[in-house]
Design an enzyme around this catalytic site. Structure first.
Site, mmCIF file in Angstrom:
data_model
loop_
_atom_site.group_PDB
_atom_site.id
_atom_site.type_symbol
_atom_site.label_atom_id
_atom_site.label_comp_id
_atom_site.label_asym_id
_atom_site.label_seq_id
_atom_site.Cartn_x
_atom_site.Cartn_y
_atom_site.Cartn_z
ATOM 1 N N LYS A 81 0.849 -1.200 0.000
ATOM 2 C CA LYS A 81 0.000 0.000 0.000
ATOM 3 C C LYS A 81 0.875 1.237 0.000
ATOM 4 C CE LYS A 81 -4.445 0.954 -0.002
ATOM 5 N NZ LYS A 81 -5.464 0.181 -0.741
ATOM 6 N N GLY A 183 -21.171 6.095 3.613
ATOM 7 C CA GLY A 183 -20.209 6.432 2.579
ATOM 8 C C GLY A 183 -20.788 6.204 1.205
ATOM 9 N N GLY A 185 -19.396 7.240 -1.949
ATOM 10 C CA GLY A 185 -18.488 7.462 -3.068
ATOM 11 C C GLY A 185 -18.747 6.438 -4.160
ATOM 12 N N VAL A 187 -17.946 3.334 -4.448
ATOM 13 C CA VAL A 187 -18.379 2.017 -3.987
ATOM 14 C C VAL A 187 -19.740 2.089 -3.311
ATOM 15 C CG1 VAL A 187 -17.848 0.070 -2.475
ATOM 16 C CG2 VAL A 187 -16.019 1.190 -3.783
#
Length: 349
Positions: A81, A183, A185, A187
């Site tokens: 990452k 959330g 966004g 997704v």
């Protein structure tokens, strides 16, 4: 003998690299958890952290999650990452910083393959790709593997939510199932649209309350303030924002019988997985349910198959979840621990 170097989430990582580029102002972390199955693949996020230790901890947790995710998805990839630190809340990453990060990735010689994550975009990945070949998630021709991973992650999460509803609620379809989506966004928003088509009753929240209200209006859903989404009286709680939202306090307040969402590192600590389990809540381990995006960009990078192959592999996410839940039932261990055990076996740890 193991050593955590002062970071409890240091899980015998193969490498943790800290970079600065004074000319552009870049400050970045690249954590490589494992290359046992292949190059360490995982996105890069641009985010503001209270201090550098928190950025390193995030990179450590996310890279380990990518190792487990890629292994559970059957990809010939390890886990890594990247984190680029924003100096101030609300900053935008510059072209110079993107190019500097590309040089960072190139300097690692292919041990880390980067892709899009929070705060990034296809356009920004193209800038990074101008400096390194070790990048995926670039714009592609129709029908090819690759491109924006968000819709593929959303599709996999959708399939996982349906599998969780079947196992945890006995639901044969999503009509009338009450789902709280945190959330909205790429997704979470994509998931909400898919669930709305199935007749689910949705409650939506996002840090951008205007976005939540607009999507609620579009889908005939209800929107609530971000701080209220965890305590809604629903069947399924679907976290699709940032991680560490399942804590001792929030788990105690949860009314949902199922947790299934696309956010990474949803559990604040390993002990919180046990807390969820002891409450009798069915939990879909995050790196299993949200693997659709990395399946897409991973197959793009590896050159294995096209979009049809991507969708075929994403369709197996419910099978892996059911494997985890079945073993959890047999062993009486939390689903989060069972998933970790399976992933560690796959990467030889």
């Amino acid at each position: 003998m193991t050593h955590d170097w002062g970071f409890p989430d240091f899980d015998d990582h193969e490498g943790v690299h800290l970079f600065t580029d004074p000319a552009s102002g870049l400050r970045a972390v690249v954590a490589i958890h494992s290359t046992k199955l292949g190059p360490a693949a995982g996105g890069v996020r641009f985010w503001h952290y209270a201090d550098s230790d928190r950025a390193i901890t995030d990179a450590l947790r996310l890279s380990r999650g990518m190792s487990f995710k890629n292994a559970m998805a059957g990809l010939e990839l390890g886990g890594g990452k990247g984190v680029v630190l924003a100096a101030n809340l609300g900053d935008t990453i510059t072209t110079d910083q993107l190019e500097a990060f590309g040089r960072v990735v190139e300097s690692l010689g292919g041990r880390y393959v980067t892709a899009e994550d929070v705060g990034m975009s296809e356009a920004r990945m193209k800038v990074i790709a101008g400096q390194t070949r070790y990048v995926s998630g670039l714009p592609v021709a129709s029908g090819a593997a690759g491109g924006d991973p968000g819709p593929y992650t959303a599709h996999g999460v959708y399939l996982g939510v349906k599998a969780a509803a079947a196992r945890g609620l006995g639901a044969t379809n999503m009509k009338g199932v009450r789902v709280a989506v945190q959330g909205l966004g790429s997704v979470g928003g994509g998931l909400a649209r898919l669930l709305a088509k199935d007749g689910a009753i949705l409650t939506l929240a996002d840090v951008n309350e205007g976005r939540a209200q607009a999507l609620a209006g579009e889908l005939g859903a209800t929107s609530v303030p971000p701080e209220a989404i965890l305590v809604q009286d629903v069947d399924i709680f679907s976290p699709n924002a940032l991680g560490a939202i399942l804590t001792e306090q929030s788990i105690g307040e949860l009314k949902a019988k199922v947790i299934a969402g696309g956010a990474n590192n949803q559990l604040a600590t390993r002990a919180d997985g046990l807390r969820v389990h002891e409450r009798g809540v069915l939990y879909a381990p995050d790196y299993v349910i949200n693997a659709g995006g990395i399946i897409n960009v991973g197959l793009e990078y590896l050159g294995h198959g096209d979009e049809a192959e991507v969708m075929t592999r994403i369709a197996t996410i419910p099978d892996r979840l059911n494997e985890v839940w079945a073993e959890s039932d047999r062993s009486s261990l939390p689903a989060s621990d069972v998933a970790d055990q399976i992933a560690r076996r796959l990467i030889g740890r």
